[in-house]
Scaffold this active site. Structure first.
Site, PDB file in Angstrom:
ATOM      1  N   LEU A  32       4.811  -2.057  -4.761  1.00  8.38           N
ATOM      2  CA  LEU A  32       5.514  -3.335  -4.766  1.00  8.38           C
ATOM      3  C   LEU A  32       6.980  -3.082  -5.097  1.00  8.38           C
ATOM      4  O   LEU A  32       7.290  -2.554  -6.173  1.00  8.38           O
ATOM      5  CB  LEU A  32       4.901  -4.290  -5.801  1.00  8.38           C
ATOM      6  CG  LEU A  32       3.485  -4.808  -5.511  1.00  8.38           C
ATOM      7  CD1 LEU A  32       2.889  -5.449  -6.749  1.00  8.38           C
ATOM      8  CD2 LEU A  32       3.512  -5.800  -4.358  1.00  8.38           C
ATOM      9  N   SER A  33       7.853  -3.449  -4.186  1.00  3.05           N
ATOM     10  CA  SER A  33       9.273  -3.204  -4.381  1.00  3.05           C
ATOM     11  C   SER A  33       9.782  -3.948  -5.614  1.00  3.05           C
ATOM     12  O   SER A  33       9.523  -5.143  -5.785  1.00  3.05           O
ATOM     13  CB  SER A  33      10.048  -3.661  -3.140  1.00  3.05           C
ATOM     14  OG  SER A  33      11.422  -3.406  -3.287  1.00  3.05           O
ATOM     15  N   GLN A  85       5.362   6.166  -1.578  1.00  7.63           N
ATOM     16  CA  GLN A  85       5.448   5.461  -0.300  1.00  7.63           C
ATOM     17  C   GLN A  85       6.858   5.563   0.275  1.00  7.63           C
ATOM     18  O   GLN A  85       7.848   5.374  -0.438  1.00  7.63           O
ATOM     19  CB  GLN A  85       5.078   3.983  -0.443  1.00  7.63           C
ATOM     20  CG  GLN A  85       4.953   3.309   0.923  1.00  7.63           C
ATOM     21  CD  GLN A  85       4.734   1.815   0.859  1.00  7.63           C
ATOM     22  OE1 GLN A  85       5.573   1.083   0.363  1.00  7.63           O
ATOM     23  NE2 GLN A  85       3.604   1.360   1.388  1.00  7.63           N
ATOM     24  N   CYS A 115       5.901  -3.918   5.689  1.00  3.58           N
ATOM     25  CA  CYS A 115       6.843  -4.777   4.981  1.00  3.58           C
ATOM     26  C   CYS A 115       7.452  -5.797   5.951  1.00  3.58           C
ATOM     27  O   CYS A 115       7.992  -5.421   6.990  1.00  3.58           O
ATOM     28  CB  CYS A 115       7.943  -3.949   4.332  1.00  3.58           C
ATOM     29  SG  CYS A 115       9.167  -4.959   3.438  1.00  3.58           S
ATOM     30  N   LYS A 154       0.147   1.986   5.513  1.00  3.11           N
ATOM     31  CA  LYS A 154      -0.107   0.600   5.090  1.00  3.11           C
ATOM     32  C   LYS A 154       0.573  -0.317   6.090  1.00  3.11           C
ATOM     33  O   LYS A 154       1.760  -0.164   6.383  1.00  3.11           O
ATOM     34  CB  LYS A 154       0.437   0.341   3.687  1.00  3.11           C
ATOM     35  CG  LYS A 154       0.073  -1.037   3.125  1.00  3.11           C
ATOM     36  CD  LYS A 154       0.519  -1.194   1.679  1.00  3.11           C
ATOM     37  CE  LYS A 154      -0.031  -2.474   1.063  1.00  3.11           C
ATOM     38  NZ  LYS A 154       0.460  -3.708   1.688  1.00  3.11           N
ATOM     39  N   ASN A 215      -6.562  -5.491   1.998  1.00  5.02           N
ATOM     40  CA  ASN A 215      -5.434  -5.959   1.203  1.00  5.02           C
ATOM     41  C   ASN A 215      -5.082  -7.386   1.619  1.00  5.02           C
ATOM     42  O   ASN A 215      -5.181  -7.732   2.787  1.00  5.02           O
ATOM     43  CB  ASN A 215      -4.247  -5.008   1.421  1.00  5.02           C
ATOM     44  CG  ASN A 215      -2.992  -5.402   0.661  1.00  5.02           C
ATOM     45  OD1 ASN A 215      -1.915  -5.471   1.229  1.00  5.02           O
ATOM     46  ND2 ASN A 215      -3.105  -5.656  -0.624  1.00  5.02           N
ATOM     47  N   ASP A 217      -4.604 -11.351  -0.696  1.00  2.00           N
ATOM     48  CA  ASP A 217      -5.322 -12.391  -1.450  1.00  2.00           C
ATOM     49  C   ASP A 217      -6.344 -11.827  -2.434  1.00  2.00           C
ATOM     50  O   ASP A 217      -7.357 -12.464  -2.713  1.00  2.00           O
ATOM     51  CB  ASP A 217      -6.006 -13.379  -0.498  1.00  2.00           C
ATOM     52  CG  ASP A 217      -5.016 -14.221   0.280  1.00  2.00           C
ATOM     53  OD1 ASP A 217      -3.821 -14.191  -0.065  1.00  2.00           O
ATOM     54  OD2 ASP A 217      -5.426 -14.906   1.249  1.00  2.00           O
ATOM     55  N   SER A 239      -2.299  -6.392  -4.965  1.00  2.00           N
ATOM     56  CA  SER A 239      -0.844  -6.498  -4.843  1.00  2.00           C
ATOM     57  C   SER A 239      -0.309  -7.569  -5.775  1.00  2.00           C
ATOM     58  O   SER A 239      -0.172  -7.356  -6.970  1.00  2.00           O
ATOM     59  CB  SER A 239      -0.452  -6.790  -3.393  1.00  2.00           C
ATOM     60  OG  SER A 239      -0.839  -5.728  -2.544  1.00  2.00           O
ATOM     61  N   ARG A 240      -0.031  -8.768  -5.234  1.00  2.00           N
ATOM     62  CA  ARG A 240       0.594  -9.821  -6.037  1.00  2.00           C
ATOM     63  C   ARG A 240      -0.269 -10.278  -7.201  1.00  2.00           C
ATOM     64  O   ARG A 240       0.239 -10.831  -8.181  1.00  2.00           O
ATOM     65  CB  ARG A 240       0.951 -11.006  -5.134  1.00  2.00           C
ATOM     66  CG  ARG A 240       2.080 -10.707  -4.151  1.00  2.00           C
ATOM     67  CD  ARG A 240       2.315 -11.893  -3.217  1.00  2.00           C
ATOM     68  NE  ARG A 240       1.155 -12.143  -2.380  1.00  2.00           N
ATOM     69  CZ  ARG A 240       0.772 -13.345  -1.961  1.00  2.00           C
ATOM     70  NH1 ARG A 240       1.459 -14.410  -2.317  1.00  2.00           N
ATOM     71  NH2 ARG A 240      -0.297 -13.476  -1.189  1.00  2.00           N
TER      72      ARG A 240
END
Length: 351
Positions: A32-33, A85, A115, A154, A215, A217, A239-240
């Site tokens: 995650l950036s 990554q 991305c 990814k 990946n 949700d 992720s989020r």
């Protein structure tokens, strides 16, 4: 989740094999950036010691023109397994960057082809590669030739609803030498809106022989299990769901290994983690770390009485001591009898 078959756990309790590398967990922390620096990864790893972690994505072109590696590539020799990554559209630059990533300690090299951010796609990186499958193939082939560790990809399911090309694209990546593919079940046009379409992950899994990671949700143990059930994927990438909640990867991993659900951290425990995160970012990056910590602090501060006010105050802190004092005061208030209370959805939508 309690009615899952023994076969479900048998399949997912075994190590994940990525080429010649083995990971003892089927749950991965997404790159995650601006988030997955060494400080954040250490917090996640505390609860998920066997999970694969990823650095923030690194620009291969930028790496080509600098003598000193950027801080985002820094890894702790003890934080295994770890993947670095990379992103770009130049096969030669990516191969060169991959060599540097392995020298830095990467167990695998991941190529970002998903991305959706404009500043990435307009230069040919990220999800724009979904529209340039020949370039994407060339990238994977060059990187595979350059390094001895597994190369992974990814990506997303397509550019937009009219260009859902993931089946052909994923097959090309496998044929080019990728040893694993992570599929975010959204198109580039969706960004992070709407629902992730896990059915496309299932279709990718049907046609590939390399591991496929689901990946999109994955915000809870229940969501992770549903994704794995519906897709047959070899693992999930969070992720989020880990923003302000570095416990999630470990919670999912624990369930897959034991069939039991860990009790969630209390608001006080979450705030104690926030305080530690803030202090560690300051120690690692100085005042810049405090500025970067603001967003993290607002992600932690939700789900209890007074959280909205606390978020507003934490979002403008100038010093580490300011943040620590605010968090300590909130912890004291909670300890003195504030009960957990979910905030209105309108407030949480701001986070």
């Amino acid at each position: 989740m309690l009615s899952l078959s023994p076969n479900f756990f048998a399949r997912l309790s075994t190590p994940l094999k990525i080429g010649n590398f083995e990971v003892k967990s089927r749950v991965l922390q997404s790159p995650l950036s601006g988030v997955t620096d060494m400080v954040f990864r250490r917090l996640v790893r505390r609860y998920a010691p066997e999970s694969m972690m990823y650095t923030e994505m690194v620009n291969a072109t930028g790496l080509h023109y600098v003598k000193k590696l950027p801080k985002i590539m820094e890894v702790d020799p003890n934080e295994r397994p770890i993947s670095i990554q990379l992103f770009d559209c130049r096969p030669d630059f990516l191969a060169e960057a991959a060599v540097k990533a392995v020298a830095e300690g990467a167990d695998t090299v991941d190529i970002n082809m998903g991305c959706p951010v404009n500043k990435i796609t307009k230069n040919g990186g990220g999800s724009s590669l979904l529209r340039q499958p020949e370039v994407a193939e060339a990238i994977v082939r060059e990187v595979v030739k350059a390094v001895s560790v597994p190369v992974t990809v990814k990506t997303r399911i397509g550019w937009n609803d009219k260009e859902i090309t993931i089946l052909d694209f994923a097959k090309r990546m496998q044929d080019a030498g990728a040893q694993m593919i992570t599929v975010h079940g959204r198109t580039r046009a969706q960004g992070y809106n709407g629902n992730a379409r896990w059915e496309w992950i299932a279709r990718v899994k049907e046609i590939l022989s390399i591991p496929v990671i689901g990946n999109g949700d994955i915000f809870s143990v229940e969501a992770a299990v549903k994704c794995l059930e519906q897709t047959g994927a070899d693992g999930v990438m969070c992720s989020r769901g880990t923003l302000g909640y570095p416990f999630l990867v470990g919670e999912v991993d624990y369930f897959l290994k034991t069939g039991k659900v860990l009790p969630p951290p209390t608001p006080i425990q979450r705030l104690e983690c926030a305080r530690e995160h803030l202090q560690a970012l300051y120690e690692y990056k100085g005042d810049r770390g405090v500025r970067q910590a603001r967003k993290h602090m607002t992600w932690y501060a939700k789900g209890f009485v007074g959280a909205a006010d606390l978020r507003g105050q934490l979002s403008v802190i100038e010093t580490v001591q300011q943040g620590v004092d605010l968090i300590d005061r909130a912890i004291e208030q909670l300890a003195n009898g504030y009960e957990l209370e979910e905030e209105p959805e309108a407030n949480l939508a701001m986070v």
